[in-house]
Design a protein around this motif. Structure first.
Motif, PDB file in Angstrom:
ATOM      1  N   PRO A   5       0.826  -1.211   0.000  1.00 15.42           N
ATOM      2  CA  PRO A   5       0.000   0.000   0.000  1.00 15.42           C
ATOM      3  C   PRO A   5       0.858   1.257   0.000  1.00 15.42           C
ATOM      4  O   PRO A   5       2.005   1.245   0.462  1.00 15.42           O
ATOM      5  CB  PRO A   5      -0.801  -0.122   1.299  1.00 15.42           C
ATOM      6  N   PHE A   6       0.283   2.331  -0.535  1.00 16.80           N
ATOM      7  CA  PHE A   6       1.019   3.607  -0.504  1.00 16.80           C
ATOM      8  C   PHE A   6       1.256   4.046   0.933  1.00 16.80           C
ATOM      9  O   PHE A   6       2.346   4.500   1.285  1.00 16.80           O
ATOM     10  CB  PHE A   6       0.258   4.691  -1.271  1.00 16.80           C
ATOM     11  N   PHE A   7       0.232   3.918   1.762  1.00 15.98           N
ATOM     12  CA  PHE A   7       0.393   4.197   3.190  1.00 15.98           C
ATOM     13  C   PHE A   7      -0.486   3.221   3.958  1.00 15.98           C
ATOM     14  O   PHE A   7      -1.623   2.973   3.571  1.00 15.98           O
ATOM     15  CB  PHE A   7       0.004   5.635   3.541  1.00 15.98           C
ATOM     16  N   ASN A   8       0.044   2.690   5.047  1.00 16.08           N
ATOM     17  CA  ASN A   8      -0.654   1.654   5.800  1.00 16.08           C
ATOM     18  C   ASN A   8      -1.039   2.192   7.176  1.00 16.08           C
ATOM     19  O   ASN A   8      -0.300   2.059   8.157  1.00 16.08           O
ATOM     20  CB  ASN A   8       0.266   0.430   5.939  1.00 16.08           C
ATOM     21  N   PRO A 345       5.560   4.026  -3.006  1.00 17.83           N
ATOM     22  CA  PRO A 345       5.494   3.798  -1.553  1.00 17.83           C
ATOM     23  C   PRO A 345       6.767   4.168  -0.800  1.00 17.83           C
ATOM     24  O   PRO A 345       7.878   3.836  -1.208  1.00 17.83           O
ATOM     25  CB  PRO A 345       5.209   2.296  -1.456  1.00 17.83           C
ATOM     26  N   MET A 346       6.575   4.878   0.297  1.00 23.31           N
ATOM     27  CA  MET A 346       7.653   5.255   1.215  1.00 23.31           C
ATOM     28  C   MET A 346       7.014   5.342   2.594  1.00 23.31           C
ATOM     29  O   MET A 346       6.473   6.373   2.991  1.00 23.31           O
ATOM     30  CB  MET A 346       8.283   6.589   0.806  1.00 23.31           C
ATOM     31  N   ASN A 347       7.007   4.225   3.310  1.00 21.06           N
ATOM     32  CA  ASN A 347       6.387   4.228   4.626  1.00 21.06           C
ATOM     33  C   ASN A 347       7.013   3.146   5.488  1.00 21.06           C
ATOM     34  O   ASN A 347       7.714   2.255   4.996  1.00 21.06           O
ATOM     35  CB  ASN A 347       4.868   4.054   4.524  1.00 21.06           C
ATOM     36  N   MET A 348       6.741   3.223   6.781  1.00 17.30           N
ATOM     37  CA  MET A 348       7.439   2.376   7.739  1.00 17.30           C
ATOM     38  C   MET A 348       6.898   0.952   7.793  1.00 17.30           C
ATOM     39  O   MET A 348       7.454   0.108   8.490  1.00 17.30           O
ATOM     40  CB  MET A 348       7.392   3.014   9.129  1.00 17.30           C
ATOM     41  N   SER A 349       5.842   0.659   7.061  1.00 20.40           N
ATOM     42  CA  SER A 349       5.369  -0.724   7.001  1.00 20.40           C
ATOM     43  C   SER A 349       6.113  -1.515   5.932  1.00 20.40           C
ATOM     44  O   SER A 349       6.004  -2.741   5.864  1.00 20.40           O
ATOM     45  CB  SER A 349       3.859  -0.764   6.717  1.00 20.40           C
TER      46      SER A 349
END
Length: 368
Positions: A5-8, A345-349
């Motif tokens: 996902p783009f952001f989770n 995507p660039m997120n901590m998940s």
């Protein structure tokens, strides 16, 4: 099929679930809901981290920027120059502070185009408002030189740039006042809306302190017309939980950006952000990883079919293209950029495996 996902949002909650529950019960049992010790603690932590004299929690970053401009001297008829590659909130803050937003071109790093600033200056220009976009800080030496030359103020929309630096100095500390967003998708985000306004100016701070709370001063008396724009104390408690990990979180995002650079730099149809440590003047925190891509729309569809979330900022329009707001500028460099830019995507998940899957998919698209 794999999903990236783009952001989770659920992942953020699950990562801190037990600590959030503890904070919730603590705040609830104290009845500490508005302007309490959790907010004071958070404001002090941010001010120390950024290196600014004052940080005030407000309802959202747009309010913070608007109030910063109002307290810092922007009024009716004052023109404020800003980059059109930003959220409409930047222009909105200028407008509701009483000023006239003047959009200009986007530079090669997707931030304000330094060379376009002076051409936009008129006898009505009062300030420059760079947006420190995607976790990168603009060339503030050049902006300050222009501001000094023309007697202009500087305000920063640092909504996406908490911890980002230019020559060792944090975004949000260069001008009269600035804002930081605590929207849930930010690197440091609330479980709802929230923001900060930063300043080193004692007089501006006093005005902001009153302005966010209906114009009330420390003595409880009303000293000015104000707003109702306070960061909720419960949200501050949640932010205190997360903020302890902020340096580690930004380090991981820079690591992800390096991996993207290693994998995607070989694809000639792409233009990538500046790699971490490639420019010693900049410390980027990579709120977003925004690339320019040939056949962007087809790439977005292809990645969606692979279960990969992407986003085109601002719905695919620069601020000056919202003509119903009265803008009529033509900014060809920015308009060209908006036909190519896309955030991956660039997120901590994300795991390293997730990132390589994204890169494999992009490589596959351009190999066809």
């Amino acid at each position: 099929m794999k999903s990236v996902p783009f952001f989770n949002y659920p992942h953020v909650f699950r990562s801190y679930e037990e600590q959030f529950k503890k904070a919730f019960h603590d705040v609830g049992n104290r009845g500490a809901f508005i302007m309490q010790s959790d907010l004071v603690e958070f404001e002090k932590s941010i001010a120390e981290y950024v290196g600014v004299k004052y940080a005030l929690g407000v309802a959202n970053a747009t309010d913070g920027l608007q109030m910063g401009m109002m307290a810092g001297g922007i009024g009716p008829g004052d023109e404020v120059i800003f980059c059109s590659h930003t959220m409409v909130a930047t222009a909105s803050a200028i407008h509701f502070a009483g000023g006239i937003p003047v959009p200009i071109e986007t530079g090669p790093d997707h931030l304000i185009d330094i060379d376009s600033i002076e051409a936009a200056i008129t006898s009505k220009t009062k300030a420059i408002c760079p947006t420190q976009l995607n976790g990168r800080t603009a060339n503030m030496d050049a902006i300050r030189e222009i501001a000094v030359k023309h007697g202009l103020l500087i305000f920063e929309d640092a909504a996406q740039a908490l911890g980002s630096k230019f020559k060792g100095k944090c975004a949000g500390t260069f001008g009269v006042a600035s804002c930081i967003s605590l929207y849930p998708a930010k690197i440091l985000g609330c479980l709802g809306d929230g923001g900060l306004v930063l300043t080193n100016d004692d007089s501006v701070y006093e005005k902001l302190h009153q302005m966010r709370d209906h114009g009330r001063g420390h003595d409880g008396d009303v000293h000015m017309w104000g707003l109702n724009s306070r960061l909720d104390n419960l949200q501050a408690a949640f932010l205190n939980v997360q903020f302890k990990d902020y340096p580690a979180v930004t380090s991981r995002r820079r690591q992800l950006a390096s991996l993207y650079q290693d994998r995607l730099s070989r694809i000639e149809q792409l233009s990538l952000p500046v790699a971490p440590d490639a420019d010693p003047d900049h410390f980027d925190v990579f709120q977003n990883y925004e690339i320019e891509a040939e056949n962007r729309d087809e790439l977005k569809i292809y990645l969606a079919e692979k279960g990969i979330g992407t986003l085109i900022q601002w719905g695919g329009k620069a601020v000056h293209q919202f003509t119903k707001l009265g803008f009529n500028q033509k900014l060809p460099k920015t308009e060209s950029l908006f036909k190519k830019m896309i955030m991956i995507p660039m997120n901590m998940s994300m795991t390293d495996e997730d990132l390589h899957y994204v890169c494999d998919s992009i490589e596959s698209f351009y190999a066809n």
